[in-house]
Design a protein around this motif. Structure first.
Motif, PDB file in Angstrom:
ATOM      1  N   TYR A  69      -8.599  -7.464  10.179  1.00  0.00           N
ATOM      2  CA  TYR A  69      -7.845  -6.414  10.879  1.00  0.00           C
ATOM      3  C   TYR A  69      -6.361  -6.719  10.931  1.00  0.00           C
ATOM      4  O   TYR A  69      -5.540  -5.801  10.924  1.00  0.00           O
ATOM      5  CB  TYR A  69      -8.429  -6.173  12.268  1.00  0.00           C
ATOM      6  CG  TYR A  69      -8.300  -7.309  13.264  1.00  0.00           C
ATOM      7  CD1 TYR A  69      -8.971  -8.502  13.078  1.00  0.00           C
ATOM      8  CD2 TYR A  69      -7.514  -7.169  14.406  1.00  0.00           C
ATOM      9  CE1 TYR A  69      -8.860  -9.531  13.999  1.00  0.00           C
ATOM     10  CE2 TYR A  69      -7.403  -8.184  15.330  1.00  0.00           C
ATOM     11  CZ  TYR A  69      -8.081  -9.375  15.114  1.00  0.00           C
ATOM     12  OH  TYR A  69      -7.969 -10.388  16.023  1.00  0.00           O
ATOM     13  N   ALA A  70      -5.991  -8.007  10.961  1.00  0.00           N
ATOM     14  CA  ALA A  70      -4.557  -8.335  10.951  1.00  0.00           C
ATOM     15  C   ALA A  70      -3.937  -7.978   9.595  1.00  0.00           C
ATOM     16  O   ALA A  70      -2.804  -7.488   9.525  1.00  0.00           O
ATOM     17  CB  ALA A  70      -4.369  -9.823  11.244  1.00  0.00           C
ATOM     18  N   LYS A  71      -4.699  -8.190   8.524  1.00  0.00           N
ATOM     19  CA  LYS A  71      -4.177  -7.855   7.185  1.00  0.00           C
ATOM     20  C   LYS A  71      -4.039  -6.348   7.004  1.00  0.00           C
ATOM     21  O   LYS A  71      -3.222  -5.872   6.217  1.00  0.00           O
ATOM     22  CB  LYS A  71      -5.125  -8.407   6.113  1.00  0.00           C
ATOM     23  CG  LYS A  71      -5.121  -9.919   6.041  1.00  0.00           C
ATOM     24  CD  LYS A  71      -6.323 -10.458   5.293  1.00  0.00           C
ATOM     25  CE  LYS A  71      -6.441 -11.959   5.590  1.00  0.00           C
ATOM     26  NZ  LYS A  71      -7.778 -12.481   5.320  1.00  0.00           N
ATOM     27  N   SER A  72      -4.861  -5.593   7.734  1.00  0.00           N
ATOM     28  CA  SER A  72      -4.959  -4.150   7.494  1.00  0.00           C
ATOM     29  C   SER A  72      -3.626  -3.428   7.687  1.00  0.00           C
ATOM     30  O   SER A  72      -3.230  -2.610   6.850  1.00  0.00           O
ATOM     31  CB  SER A  72      -6.014  -3.559   8.431  1.00  0.00           C
ATOM     32  OG  SER A  72      -6.235  -2.202   8.152  1.00  0.00           O
ATOM     33  N   ALA A  73      -2.916  -3.730   8.780  1.00  0.00           N
ATOM     34  CA  ALA A  73      -1.673  -2.998   9.063  1.00  0.00           C
ATOM     35  C   ALA A  73      -0.605  -3.315   8.026  1.00  0.00           C
ATOM     36  O   ALA A  73       0.152  -2.432   7.603  1.00  0.00           O
ATOM     37  CB  ALA A  73      -1.174  -3.340  10.469  1.00  0.00           C
ATOM     38  N   VAL A  74      -0.541  -4.570   7.602  1.00  0.00           N
ATOM     39  CA  VAL A  74       0.461  -4.969   6.597  1.00  0.00           C
ATOM     40  C   VAL A  74       0.127  -4.326   5.254  1.00  0.00           C
ATOM     41  O   VAL A  74       1.010  -3.793   4.559  1.00  0.00           O
ATOM     42  CB  VAL A  74       0.501  -6.512   6.458  1.00  0.00           C
ATOM     43  CG1 VAL A  74       1.492  -6.929   5.382  1.00  0.00           C
ATOM     44  CG2 VAL A  74       0.846  -7.159   7.794  1.00  0.00           C
ATOM     45  N   ASP A  75      -1.134  -4.347   4.900  1.00  0.00           N
ATOM     46  CA  ASP A  75      -1.594  -3.737   3.647  1.00  0.00           C
ATOM     47  C   ASP A  75      -1.284  -2.237   3.631  1.00  0.00           C
ATOM     48  O   ASP A  75      -0.822  -1.690   2.621  1.00  0.00           O
ATOM     49  CB  ASP A  75      -3.101  -3.997   3.521  1.00  0.00           C
ATOM     50  CG  ASP A  75      -3.722  -3.317   2.324  1.00  0.00           C
ATOM     51  OD1 ASP A  75      -3.562  -3.841   1.204  1.00  0.00           O
ATOM     52  OD2 ASP A  75      -4.357  -2.266   2.506  1.00  0.00           O
ATOM     53  N   MET A  76      -1.502  -1.573   4.770  1.00  0.00           N
ATOM     54  CA  MET A  76      -1.220  -0.133   4.886  1.00  0.00           C
ATOM     55  C   MET A  76       0.264   0.143   4.656  1.00  0.00           C
ATOM     56  O   MET A  76       0.639   1.084   3.933  1.00  0.00           O
ATOM     57  CB  MET A  76      -1.633   0.319   6.288  1.00  0.00           C
ATOM     58  CG  MET A  76      -1.914   1.781   6.469  1.00  0.00           C
ATOM     59  SD  MET A  76      -2.417   2.079   8.208  1.00  0.00           S
ATOM     60  CE  MET A  76      -4.127   1.579   8.179  1.00  0.00           C
ATOM     61  N   ALA A  77       1.120  -0.698   5.255  1.00  0.00           N
ATOM     62  CA  ALA A  77       2.570  -0.519   5.091  1.00  0.00           C
ATOM     63  C   ALA A  77       2.991  -0.754   3.640  1.00  0.00           C
ATOM     64  O   ALA A  77       3.890  -0.080   3.123  1.00  0.00           O
ATOM     65  CB  ALA A  77       3.319  -1.462   6.037  1.00  0.00           C
ATOM     66  N   ALA A  78       2.330  -1.699   2.968  1.00  0.00           N
ATOM     67  CA  ALA A  78       2.646  -1.945   1.554  1.00  0.00           C
ATOM     68  C   ALA A  78       2.270  -0.733   0.703  1.00  0.00           C
ATOM     69  O   ALA A  78       3.024  -0.322  -0.187  1.00  0.00           O
ATOM     70  CB  ALA A  78       1.913  -3.198   1.067  1.00  0.00           C
ATOM     71  N   TRP A  79       1.109  -0.136   0.986  1.00  0.00           N
ATOM     72  CA  TRP A  79       0.707   1.074   0.253  1.00  0.00           C
ATOM     73  C   TRP A  79       1.678   2.225   0.514  1.00  0.00           C
ATOM     74  O   TRP A  79       1.972   3.019  -0.386  1.00  0.00           O
ATOM     75  CB  TRP A  79      -0.706   1.480   0.634  1.00  0.00           C
ATOM     76  CG  TRP A  79      -1.769   0.744  -0.127  1.00  0.00           C
ATOM     77  CD1 TRP A  79      -2.525  -0.298   0.311  1.00  0.00           C
ATOM     78  CD2 TRP A  79      -2.190   1.004  -1.475  1.00  0.00           C
ATOM     79  NE1 TRP A  79      -3.388  -0.701  -0.677  1.00  0.00           N
ATOM     80  CE2 TRP A  79      -3.213   0.077  -1.781  1.00  0.00           C
ATOM     81  CE3 TRP A  79      -1.807   1.931  -2.454  1.00  0.00           C
ATOM     82  CZ2 TRP A  79      -3.854   0.045  -3.030  1.00  0.00           C
ATOM     83  CZ3 TRP A  79      -2.450   1.904  -3.681  1.00  0.00           C
ATOM     84  CH2 TRP A  79      -3.454   0.968  -3.963  1.00  0.00           C
ATOM     85  N   ASP A  80       2.171   2.329   1.754  1.00  0.00           N
ATOM     86  CA  ASP A  80       3.178   3.355   2.066  1.00  0.00           C
ATOM     87  C   ASP A  80       4.396   3.166   1.166  1.00  0.00           C
ATOM     88  O   ASP A  80       4.890   4.116   0.540  1.00  0.00           O
ATOM     89  CB  ASP A  80       3.554   3.251   3.554  1.00  0.00           C
ATOM     90  CG  ASP A  80       4.491   4.362   4.011  1.00  0.00           C
ATOM     91  OD1 ASP A  80       4.693   5.348   3.269  1.00  0.00           O
ATOM     92  OD2 ASP A  80       5.032   4.238   5.141  1.00  0.00           O
ATOM     93  N   LEU A  81       4.855   1.917   1.053  1.00  0.00           N
ATOM     94  CA  LEU A  81       6.020   1.623   0.205  1.00  0.00           C
ATOM     95  C   LEU A  81       5.714   1.868  -1.272  1.00  0.00           C
ATOM     96  O   LEU A  81       6.566   2.373  -2.019  1.00  0.00           O
ATOM     97  CB  LEU A  81       6.463   0.173   0.418  1.00  0.00           C
ATOM     98  CG  LEU A  81       7.157  -0.099   1.759  1.00  0.00           C
ATOM     99  CD1 LEU A  81       7.210  -1.591   2.042  1.00  0.00           C
ATOM    100  CD2 LEU A  81       8.561   0.510   1.768  1.00  0.00           C
ATOM    101  N   ALA A  82       4.511   1.514  -1.715  1.00  0.00           N
ATOM    102  CA  ALA A  82       4.142   1.737  -3.122  1.00  0.00           C
ATOM    103  C   ALA A  82       4.178   3.233  -3.446  1.00  0.00           C
ATOM    104  O   ALA A  82       4.645   3.635  -4.521  1.00  0.00           O
ATOM    105  CB  ALA A  82       2.758   1.159  -3.392  1.00  0.00           C
ATOM    106  N   GLY A  83       3.715   4.052  -2.508  1.00  0.00           N
ATOM    107  CA  GLY A  83       3.756   5.495  -2.702  1.00  0.00           C
ATOM    108  C   GLY A  83       5.176   6.022  -2.720  1.00  0.00           C
ATOM    109  O   GLY A  83       5.540   6.855  -3.560  1.00  0.00           O
TER     110      GLY A  83
END
Ligand code: MG
Length: 368
Positions: free
Chosen positions: A100-114
């Motif tokens: 769950y800690a990785k989830s928020a960071v991963d989500m933000a990275a996908w936002d940036l990738a998009g």
């Protein structure tokens, strides 16, 4: 593109209904969510969010999310967010477990990738299927007549799928299922989610008592073995959730024929990266999915909308618009439910941008 800063905020999310109750007397009044922002060296900001369902649902809790995110920062700063798979592996090497800690960071990275690709996240995740996404409404655990009234009320708002929180005393749960089934109209779908709250003998009594009701049974017991025993004793369509927290348990359950539908929660699995992997496998194997998270506000709801909208419609059992369960909207551009459905933003990335005035001072900021 490099990640220069990682910031995190604690965001309180009070509930429209005042509280949310499920099996075993567990409840939450105000959700404690964590919103993460990653800033890059070319001036972009990507957003993520993680919100455990209190500390007693999954092995996760709000302060643990923030501690875990801070622990992950050295593995994240300096990395290219357009490579989310690689970033996720770095995070996993730096911190074992704690999905769950990785989830928020991963989500933000996908936002940036998009954003970097100039594409909405659903396009990166596989493409936009259909006009919009069908939602379900979770019905907090209450006396049967109150739950039936809530079903009718949410039905009037446009929902057609309802997930009852059961997992209490057998007689009460049978009454809850029957009362809510009576409130349905043709085409509606009912799910009874025990959230691990029944022992096998209790689950067997409930499923036998409602054998004539068209209802899905979700996660009756705490262990996989006990869920499988119940599954094999009932003809109700069966959903697994809490015990499917990764690829291995999913593959085992699929091989055992233990579920017809699986509930994929983004933070339970560790972010959009591992959730997409499992989602794509479910598509190939013909296992329908509820696509959601443990809880969240505007950013989690935006991520669910992209994940669900990029899933072929026939495999999309339901999704959740958590931001309509809470009294507070903190971001611009988040999905808004319309007639029991929502759609992913067409803007690049997640398309949901938190307002600085709503967030206040960050819990912490870490720089490269
Ligand atoms: Mg569930």
């Amino acid at each position: 593109m490099r990640i220069e800063n990682l910031s995190a905020w604690r965001v309180e999310l009070p509930l429209v209904e005042g509280s949310y109750r499920w099996s075993g007397g567990k409840s939450v009044d105000v959700f404690d969510s964590t919103v993460v922002r990653l800033d890059t060296d070319d001036g972009r900001s990507g957003w993520g969010e993680v919100c455990p369902l209190g500390p007693a649902y999954l092995p996760s809790y709000a302060a643990g999310a923030r501690a875990g995110i801070a622990e992950l920062a050295p593995a994240v700063l300096g990395q290219d967010p357009r490579e989310p798979e690689r970033l996720w592996r770095r995070m996993d090497a730096a911190l074992k477990g704690h999905p769950y800690a990785k989830s928020a960071v991963d989500m933000a990275a996908w936002d940036l990738a998009g954003q970097a690709a100039g594409l909405p996240l659903c396009s990166l995740l596989g493409g936009r299927y259909g006009e919009d996404v069908r939602l379900y409404r979770a019905i907090s655990q209450e006396p049967p007549e109150v739950m039936a009234e809530r079903v009718a009320g949410y039905r009037a708002e446009g929902y057609r799928r309802f997930q009852l929180k059961v997992g209490g005393a057998v007689e009460d749960d049978v009454a809850r299922i029957r009362a809510c089934a009576d409130a349905l109209e043709p085409g509606d779908v009912l799910v009874a989610d025990a959230n691990t709250g029944w022992l096998p003998h209790e689950a067997l009594r409930v499923v036998r008592a409602v054998a004539d009701v068209d209802v899905y049974v979700e996660q009756p017991c705490a262990t996989y073995a006990n869920c499988l025993r119940v599954r094999r004793a009932t003809s109700h369509p069966f959903v697994l959730d809490e015990t499917i927290d990764g690829l291995e348990p999913f593959l085992r359950a699929h091989a055992d024929g233990a579920m017809d539908v699986v509930n994929l929660k983004i933070s339970k699995l560790g972010g959009l990266t591992p959730t997409r992997r499992l989602r794509d496998l479910c598509v190939e194997l013909g296992i329908a999915m509820t696509l959601e998270d443990s809880w969240g506000g505007d950013v989690v709801t935006a991520a669910i909308a992209h994940l669900a909208h990029s899933t072929p419609e026939e495999l999309r059992f339901t999704a959740t618009d958590f931001n309509s369960y809470v009294t507070r909207s903190y971001a611009d551009g988040a999905p808004r439910r319309e007639d029991g459905r929502m759609r992913a933003s067409t803007r690049p990335g997640l398309g949901a941008v938190p307002r600085a005035s709503e967030l206040g001072a960050p819990a912490f900021e870490l720089r490269r």
